[in-house]
Design an enzyme around this catalytic site. Structure first.
Site, PDB file in Angstrom:
ATOM      1  N   SER A 131       5.055   3.124   4.671  1.00 42.33           N
ATOM      2  CA  SER A 131       4.069   3.918   3.933  1.00 42.33           C
ATOM      3  C   SER A 131       4.101   5.408   4.248  1.00 42.33           C
ATOM      4  O   SER A 131       3.415   6.196   3.585  1.00 42.33           O
ATOM      5  CB  SER A 131       2.667   3.370   4.203  1.00 42.33           C
ATOM      6  OG  SER A 131       2.534   2.068   3.660  1.00 42.33           O
ATOM      7  N   CYS A 165      -2.690   2.286  -0.226  1.00 45.81           N
ATOM      8  CA  CYS A 165      -2.666   1.232  -1.230  1.00 45.81           C
ATOM      9  C   CYS A 165      -1.250   1.053  -1.783  1.00 45.81           C
ATOM     10  O   CYS A 165      -0.721   1.917  -2.481  1.00 45.81           O
ATOM     11  CB  CYS A 165      -3.633   1.576  -2.358  1.00 45.81           C
ATOM     12  SG  CYS A 165      -3.589   0.405  -3.724  1.00 45.81           S
TER      13      CYS A 165
END
Length: 610
Positions: free
Chosen positions: A309, A367
């Site tokens: 991420s 997310c």
């Protein structure tokens, strides 16, 4: 009468021979005699010192008493070595190295090193028995010493004995400059700046006796010492990074985005570079080679890992500038992403989803579903185009050799490397830093520094005062406000309740960060990732990128902890300690050091220029 004539004839022959030798051939035999007692010896130059930015010595030269043999004077070499073994400790490694050096390319009468680091007792034994040891001599050579040992091992590298391959790779002029020199930069800064650190060889003409002992110096041209090298590294920051990793495998790179200087460059575990200088033993080298933690592997420079991420801020910038998304656009995240007419579900790390999500929330809460959708609409070609501008998939240009480029995949790359076409699923995996995407910790830190400097290209530099250019151009966005908005989102990663790196929040300065967790192996569609049931070396890698102070960045950090499981909770504290070491003074107060004087982005007084 016959006897008298015979005597006269012999006398005449002898007299003629004397005339031939002493008058007619006088010059020839004078030259041979001079060659026997007059020698030209190369004098190795002292190697330049290496210091950190504050003058702390990292690599110096210390006197070391070594045993050398002039093979041409030794006579019975085997017998001589047998005598020496009774006087000093010579193990099989010493003798093997001696044989290799003896048979490698060298000049006649050039001494061959046999053993270094002689003790006072061993020196005394050799001196007392010198008359029985033709061709043997003790010399005091300056030997490279790394004052902080393992701490800077992967960035400084080391020197060791020059070999035939090194000489073969040199021009004739270079070979002449290494006459009398036994050491050569093998890796790290020592290798990259070998020409600067080495200096220029000197020569002296000496008169010797029959045993090779120098009687007097007839002529001398002194060597030119190597130039000292001041690095941009900070001893304080390097130590903090090393200590913060502890006994875990990993890497930390810290860069000052104001002037591109590298503040810390750590790869753990490391090795003792001093063992390599005079020749590492088979036992020590085997221990390093067989260690499962790979202490000789430079993770910061050559380790390739999925960024996870940590790639999301760069993906967000790409999506904004390409017009694929904006700060108001939202999607609904049910906990997975699904392509049309495809039953496969690409799962979010949060199995029940994040609900309604915009880009800011997607950065703060990391997310996955939002970035699956963003990556799908961007397409791999534009992902490759934008992320290349952040130094991913290519060398950063740092002044070290053998840098890995990582992998920033494209359709062309997959066709060449895998022989298969590109699929939409490949793009979705790449959009969250998984799949084929691989980066080095150095690339992560460089990309973060570019982000912190709002698109200004950064070429990480280790040598103070050096300027290294890259083919990359500054990344100019259609809307420059997006840089600050992305920074604000990354600040909320550390300062809001649902941020993934809340433990980095502090009262002295604001931190912009993005955590990452990278899978080491794939989890099946209907399987659940359970840390307790997985072997330690198969646990997820923990990553984190950060820069601070967020409003005027003076440090950008990339952290990797192998199998550290969680980016925020594992890599976050490491980055925090590193930034504290640079930004806070001894009283724990914010006291940002100025950029290096003479560096790009600083004036002559070390103050930042606009």
């Amino acid at each position: 009468m016959v006897g008298v004539i015979l005597v006269l004839l012999l006398t005449l022959v002898l007299f003629s021979r004397m005339i031939w030798l002493q008058i007619i051939e006088h010059n020839r035999y004078t030259t041979l005699s001079d060659n026997n007692r007059i020698q030209t010896q190369a004098v190795a130059p002292p190697r330049g010192l290496i210091t950190d930015r504050d003058g702390v010595i990292l690599a110096e030269n210390r006197p070391d008493f070594s045993l050398e043999v002039v093979v041409e004077q030794a006579g019975d070499l085997e017998g001589l070595l047998g005598k020496l073994r009774k006087l000093v400790t010579l193990d099989d490694d010493d003798l093997d190295q001696f044989e290799k050096r003896r048979h490698s390319a060298r000049r006649p009468w050039e001494p061959v090193p046999l053993r270094g680091r002689l003790t006072e007792e061993e020196i005394a034994r050799i001196v007392v028995n010198q008359y029985r040891l033709p061709g043997v001599r003790i010399v005091a050579d300056p030997i490279r010493h790394y004052t902080h040992g393992i701490l800077f091992s992967h960035v400084l590298g080391y020197v060791n004995r020059i070999n035939a391959q090194d000489l073969d790779d040199m021009s004739l002029d270079q070979q002449r400059n290494y006459a009398g020199t036994h050491f050569y930069g093998r890796s790290g800064v020592e290798r990259f700046y070998e020409d600067r650190l080495h200096g220029q060889v000197g020569y002296r003409q000496v008169e010797t006796n029959a045993r090779g002992r120098i009687l007097r110096v007839l002529d001398e041209q002194p060597p030119v010492p190597g130039r000292d090298l001041r690095l941009t590294l900070s001893m304080k920051v390097q130590q903090a990074a090393y200590d913060a990793l502890g006994d875990r495998r990993g890497a930390v790179v810290a860069i000052d985005p104001r002037d591109s200087s590298v503040l810390a460059f750590v790869s753990r575990p490391g090795f003792d570079p001093n063992l390599f200088v005079t020749g590492i033993s088979h036992k020590d080298y085997s221990a390093y080679r067989e260690d499962h933690d790979k202490p000789l592997f430079n993770r910061a420079l050559q380790g390739r890992y999925p960024p996870g991420s940590t790639i999301k801020p760069f993906m967000g910038i790409a999506g904004l500038d390409a017009g694929v998304t904006n700060w108001q656009r939202t999607i609904f995240d049910p906990g997975y992403y699904q392509l049309e007419d495809n039953p496969h579900r690409y799962r979010d790390w949060k199995r029940w989803g994040h609900g309604r999500v915009d880009l800011h929330k997607a950065i703060v809460q990391s997310c996955d579903t939002y970035f699956y959708d963003l990556g799908f609409h961007l397409g791999i070609d534009r992902i490759h185009q934008y992320l290349s501008e952040f130094s991913l998939g290519q060398p950063t240009g740092i002044d070290l050799n053998n840098e890995s480029t990582g992998i920033l995949p494209s359709k062309k790359w997959k066709k060449a490397a895998r022989g298969r076409p590109w699929f939409h699923g490949d793009t979705i995996n790449a959009s969250i830093g998984q799949g084929f995407v691989l980066v080095t910790p150095l690339q992560l830190a460089t990309a973060t520094a570019i982000l912190a400097s709002h698109g200004k290209q950064i070429t990480p530099t280790l040598a103070a005062g050096e300027v290294h250019h890259t083919e990359r151009h500054d990344l100019v966005l259609k809307d420059a406000d997006n840089w600050q908005k992305m920074t604000d989102a990354m600040v909320d990663v550390t300062e809001t309740l649902h941020g993934t790196a809340q433990n980095m929040r502090n009262d002295q300065y604001r931190v912009a960060a993005k955590s990452g967790t990278a899978q080491v192996f794939s989890v099946g569609q209907d399987e659940t990732y359970n840390e307790k049931e997985i072997a330690d070396r198969l646990l997820d890698h923990a990553l984190l990128i950060a820069f601070a102070p967020a409003d005027d960045p003076a440090i950008a950090v990339g952290v990797l902890v192998e199998n550290g499981r969680h980016g925020g909770s594992t890599a976050g504290p490491v980055a925090h300690q590193v930034m504290d070491a640079w930004l806070l003074n001894d009283k724990g107060e914010l006291d940002v050091p100025p950029p290096l004087a003479g560096a790009p982005g600083a004036d002559n007084n070390g103050k930042e220029t606009p």
